[in-house]
Scaffold this active site. Structure first.
Site, PDB file in Angstrom:
ATOM      1  N   GLU A  23       0.851  -1.194   0.000  1.00 30.00           N
ATOM      2  CA  GLU A  23       0.000   0.000   0.000  1.00 30.00           C
ATOM      3  C   GLU A  23       0.884   1.241   0.000  1.00 30.00           C
ATOM      4  OE1 GLU A  23      -2.918   0.128   3.109  1.00 30.00           O
ATOM      5  OE2 GLU A  23      -2.905   2.307   3.185  1.00 30.00           O
ATOM      6  N   GLU A  34      -2.706  11.570   3.319  1.00 27.90           N
ATOM      7  CA  GLU A  34      -3.698  11.446   4.383  1.00 27.90           C
ATOM      8  C   GLU A  34      -3.618  12.702   5.243  1.00 27.90           C
ATOM      9  OE1 GLU A  34      -4.395   6.944   5.678  1.00 27.90           O
ATOM     10  OE2 GLU A  34      -2.283   7.505   5.795  1.00 27.90           O
TER      11      GLU A  34
END
Length: 285
Positions: free
Chosen positions: A162, A167
């Protein structure tokens, strides 16, 4: 966040796909020497859902075990949670669930929020090159908007790999995190870097990008690199799992292990506004 044919496309073919998904007049364009092999520009009438040819909308909460982080949102395929805004953007919005909606939740009987999670899995992926997303991210207590990628190797997470392109968590509205997760470095042990914006991420559009090259991943915001990861930086046994196709995900999560719960100050709707997505280099579309 938990994290739950191949056609090699070279830059010489970029103009063909650009013609299919062209940028409206007045929008930022790549230099003539470098064309994206795939791009999404989101022109169209307001309330139009993003095209299924490129985007899959994942739904639910309880069966996904709160999406691995005890999150409070139920992802839907409703236009109020993800649709074009009529001004050239994709809007992904978290908002309180309608009264009486009774949406099954993992951490409680019913989910108090709805939101959206879009993915290009099985439709568009990056093998080698750069992905850029120009977006305005929502900020506020309990929010966790994310722009990220997962590997297409068919292995269960975290072995599939990932890359979190961007974020912005909860009460840190000016901090952008970029993180890599793999078989022996995941969740709080993910390998990450961060950078600080001049103002809250919700105040302006920024271009969030990752350059994925053999044995090197570089994160940047507005063209300025802030973190580079290479195999020697991983913990033993240094299991680098990023030499593969990786697809894109866009979502706005609410609550859960990292951002904590929303409160009365949390904006509603809390919207990630995406201006464009562009893939450069080699991949599949």
């Amino acid at each position: 966040m938990n994290r739950r044919t191949r056609l090699a496309v070279v830059l010489a073919l970029g103009g063909l796909l650009t013609a299919c998904v062209s940028a409206p007049d007045g929008r930022p364009s790549p230099p003539s020497a470098e064309r994206p092999f795939w791009q999404a520009e989101f022109g169209g009438p307001a309330a139009t859902r993003p095209p299924e040819r490129f985007w899959t909308t994942e739904t639910g909460n309880r069966d996904a075990e709160g999406w691995g982080n005890n999150e409070l949102q139920y992802y839907t395929d409703e236009a109020e949670n993800s649709a074009l805004d009529g001004a050239g953007h994709l809007a992904i919005s978290a908002r309180p669930a309608p009264a009486g909606s009774r949406l099954p939740c993992h951490t409680q009987e019913f989910c108090p929020w709805t939101s959206a999670r879009l993915t290009t899995e099985g439709k568009v992926a990056l093998s080698r090159g750069r992905v850029e997303i120009r977006a305005k991210m929502p900020t506020g207590a309990g929010l966790l908007p994310a722009i990220w990628m997962l590997g297409d190797n068919g292995v269960e997470w975290p072995g599939q790999g990932e890359i979190d392109i961007c974020e912005v968590v909860g009460g840190e509205p000016r901090t952008v995190y970029g993180t890599a997760h793999g078989p022996t470095y995941f969740n709080e042990n993910g390998i990450d870097g961060s950078t600080t914006l001049a103002a809250d991420a919700s105040q302006a559009f920024h271009t969030y990008a990752v350059d994925k090259q053999p044995h090197r991943i570089t994160w940047s915001v507005d063209g300025k690199s802030y973190f580079t990861l290479t195999p020697p930086m991983l913990p033993a046994p240094r299991d680098w799992v990023f030499e593969q196709d990786m697809h894109l995900l866009l979502n706005v999560a609410v609550g859960g292990d990292w951002p904590g719960p929303p409160d009365t100050s949390t904006p509603s709707p809390a919207t990630m506004t995406v201006d464009y997505v562009r893939f450069y280099g080699e991949g599949s579309a």
